[in-house]
Design an enzyme around this catalytic site. Structure first.
Site, mmCIF file in Angstrom:
data_model
loop_
_atom_site.group_PDB
_atom_site.id
_atom_site.type_symbol
_atom_site.label_atom_id
_atom_site.label_comp_id
_atom_site.label_asym_id
_atom_site.label_seq_id
_atom_site.Cartn_x
_atom_site.Cartn_y
_atom_site.Cartn_z
ATOM 1 N N ARG A 122 -94.849 -2.694 -7.319
ATOM 2 C CA ARG A 122 -94.100 -3.631 -7.998
ATOM 3 C C ARG A 122 -92.687 -3.729 -7.241
ATOM 4 O O ARG A 122 -92.127 -4.908 -7.203
ATOM 5 C CB ARG A 122 -93.829 -3.772 -9.637
ATOM 6 N N PHE A 167 -99.208 -11.213 -8.669
ATOM 7 C CA PHE A 167 -99.448 -9.898 -8.119
ATOM 8 C C PHE A 167 -99.035 -8.857 -9.159
ATOM 9 O O PHE A 167 -97.998 -8.851 -9.722
ATOM 10 C CB PHE A 167 -98.677 -9.893 -6.957
ATOM 11 N N GLU A 168 -99.762 -7.778 -8.700
ATOM 12 C CA GLU A 168 -99.297 -6.430 -9.475
ATOM 13 C C GLU A 168 -98.876 -6.353 -10.889
ATOM 14 O O GLU A 168 -98.122 -5.904 -11.437
ATOM 15 C CB GLU A 168 -98.016 -5.877 -8.901
ATOM 16 N N GLY A 169 -99.628 -7.323 -11.640
ATOM 17 C CA GLY A 169 -99.552 -7.366 -13.115
ATOM 18 C C GLY A 169 -98.615 -8.773 -13.480
ATOM 19 O O GLY A 169 -97.578 -8.710 -12.840
#
Length: 568
Positions: free
Chosen positions: A264, A395-397
């Site tokens: 993140r 992306f990434e959560g």
């Protein structure tokens, strides 16, 4: 430089920091500048000339460029020297992520290689696993991919259905399942795969591409980032040696979530790089474009857009490098427990991801608007940036789940009795420092109200999202404020007018928005005390000397237009 005191993640909401506690871009060393220049030069000279081929998914160019990046050392920033890497500090790694963003689709491929595709081995692998993979990763001779998402489980990773069963001989696991939307999958040499041993114990595995039963699906047709590879990974009775279990059986979540935390922050740095590029393109276009016999940059509303883009980018940059400095401090002071060190900064990493990706969306949207009809045309770079940027909030959560992470983590820290409010120290920007202290107090009043309603579990996500937004703005305002005060201490107020203007304008507009959110929450909770506090703060701030936002934005825009690029 930073002092030696270890910064503990999440404390920004209840502890006051000084200018000596934060790292800023103005603290870059000669080595940092050299790394930034080398990375940018690599993208301009090597990547951009073949970007058209990359966008057409000629992946031989992508693979060639990864090897070239390996030769320059760009793939080994987070890899220890004994395994072929450079083991650079976290600020250097952040700089590389920001500068590589200019390469658009290639940047995503690059990020998959240096981030989630290889860091699980670098941080959690055995000596044998590191020796078998990391030297080749650093050289670009082996390409990694991260296989977590499934057709029925994305953010809810622990609901994965991919299964692993230990063979009767005990020498390997049989993996079966399907992973979805895997970056680098078309040409990856190995995959970090998450599966449940016996359907229960969530575990990470290193799966080689040439293993029998590994199948790669067709390329997905995406809105943007067309030059990156995104395919499904199908596992059909794949034999994975027990020596390829990454970490402990049943502890795959420790790897998955902590790698996402680091991912993140890297993603936030990439979004920053894209935002700076969009701002630069906008200013250059606006200077050249004439309407009614005047350059677009002479119009007040265009100046306001440029100023807003620059202000948010300044705040974003301040947050990202503050976090990079904190991560480096934590890494040096850590006890060797990498998972705990990363987990300490989960809140900051999520805050960076949310703020940076939403700033990027704002900036690219305004960039298209400044370009007018041309911004909608595919031959203009801002059109591609606009499409590419949209996935970053997913992306990434997703940003929604990251808001839940921020709020729930801080509530958990608060309920454990870690809060320690201190009197604000003397500050260069006194009014802004007092206002920040007030916002922190309001944050905990909202937190109290949420706890009394027993909403920590996520049953009322709107309340948690409001609390998360307050935490995000506290970190954003404080990061910009400390950076500006640090610059003032070095150079004086007369020299740092741009930073001062950016900080004051952002703080005034952000606090006005926060009070509006607070009043909405108070109305929902029927909390008269909270309503009264919100109204009182709003009245006090309105009656206090206000920043002349219009004039300040004109000055900010003038500086950016004159330089034709982002100026921090």
């Amino acid at each position: 430089m930073l002092n030696t005191k270890k910064y503990k993640g999440g404390r920004f909401v209840y502890e006051n920091s000084s200018i000596d506690d934060v790292f800023t871009p103005e603290d870059f060393t000669d080595e940092h500048h050299m790394i930034a220049e080398m990375t940018e030069k690599f993208v301009i000279k090597e990547v951009l000339p073949v970007l058209g081929k990359i966008e057409a998914q000629q992946f031989d160019e992508t693979i060639r460029l990864l090897k070239k990046a390996g030769e320059l050392g760009l793939l080994g920033a987070d890899i220890p020297e004994q395994y072929g890497g450079l083991d650079l500090d976290k600020v250097s790694s952040c700089i590389i992520s920001e500068k590589i963003a200019l390469g658009r689709s290639f940047a995503v491929t690059f990020s998959g290689q240096v981030g989630i595709g290889s860091l699980p081995i670098a941080f959690f692998g055995t000596k044998e696993q590191k020796e078998a993979y990391l030297p080749y990763v650093a050289a670009g001779e082996k390409i990694g991919a991260y296989a977590l998402t499934e057709p029925t489980s994305g953010t809810d990773a622990l609901a994965a259905k991919t299964l692993a069963r230990l063979s009767e001989c005990g020498r390997y696991y049989m993996l079966n399942g399907e992973k979805q939307w895997i970056t680098n999958s078309a040409f990856a040499d190995f995959f970090i795969v998450f599966a449940k041993v016996d359907g229960q114990r969530f575990t990470a595995f290193i799966v080689d591409r040439d293993s029998k039963g590994v199948l790669i699906g067709p390329e997905e047709k995406k809105m943007g980032l067309k030059g990156s590879s995104t395919c499904s990974l199908i596992l059909d009775d794949v034999k994975v040696p027990t020596g390829h279990v990454l970490g402990e059986v049943g502890k795959g979540h420790v790897i998955a979530f902590n790698i996402l935390n680091i991912g993140r922050h890297k993603l936030a740095a990439m979004a920053l790089g894209m935002a700076k590029r969009a701002l630069e393109l906008s200013v250059k276009y606006a200077k050249e474009r004439k309407q009614f016999g005047r350059s677009l940059t002479e119009f007040g509303l265009i100046q306001a857009k440029i100023a807003d883009m620059a202000i948010k980018t300044y705040v974003n940059e301040s947050m990202i490098y503050r976090t990079a400095g904190a991560l480096e401090q934590g890494w040096k002071a850590g006890s060797g427990d990498i998972a705990q060190t990363i987990a300490d900064y989960a809140v900051e990493c999520s805050i960076n991801k949310v703020f940076s990706t939403e700033t990027l969306d704002f900036v690219v949207d305004e960039a298209v608007q400044i370009h007018g009809g041309y911004g909608y045309m595919a031959e203009y770079e801002v059109e591609t940036l606009y499409r590419d940027a949209r996935i970053y909030r997913i992306f990434e959560g997703t940003n929604e789940i990251n808001r839940m992470v921020i709020a729930s983590t801080l509530l958990r820290k608060y309920s454990s009795g870690e809060v320690n409010s201190e009197e604000e120290q003397a500050r260069a920007l006194v009014n802004e420092a007092k206002r920040l202290s007030r916002i922190k107090s309001l944050f905990w009043k909202v937190a109290d109200a949420i706890r009394q309603r027993n909403a920590e579990s996520g049953a009322e996500q709107e309340l948690l999202a409001c609390l998360a937004d307050m935490a995000i703005q506290i970190y954003a305002i404080e990061s910009a404020l400390l950076r500006t005060e640090k610059a003032i201490a070095r150079n004086g107020m007369a020299v740092e007018k741009q930073k001062i203007n950016c900080t004051q304008v952002y703080m005034q507009e952000a606090t006005q928005q926060l009070i509006g959110q607070l009043l909405n929450v108070a109305a929902y909770l029927h909390d008269e005390q909270l309503s009264k506090m919100g109204a009182q703060n709003l009245e006090e701030w309105v009656c206090a000397p206000l920043v002349d936002v219009i004039t300040a934005k004109r000055r900010i825009a003038e500086t950016v237009i004159r330089s034709e690029t982002y100026t921090g």
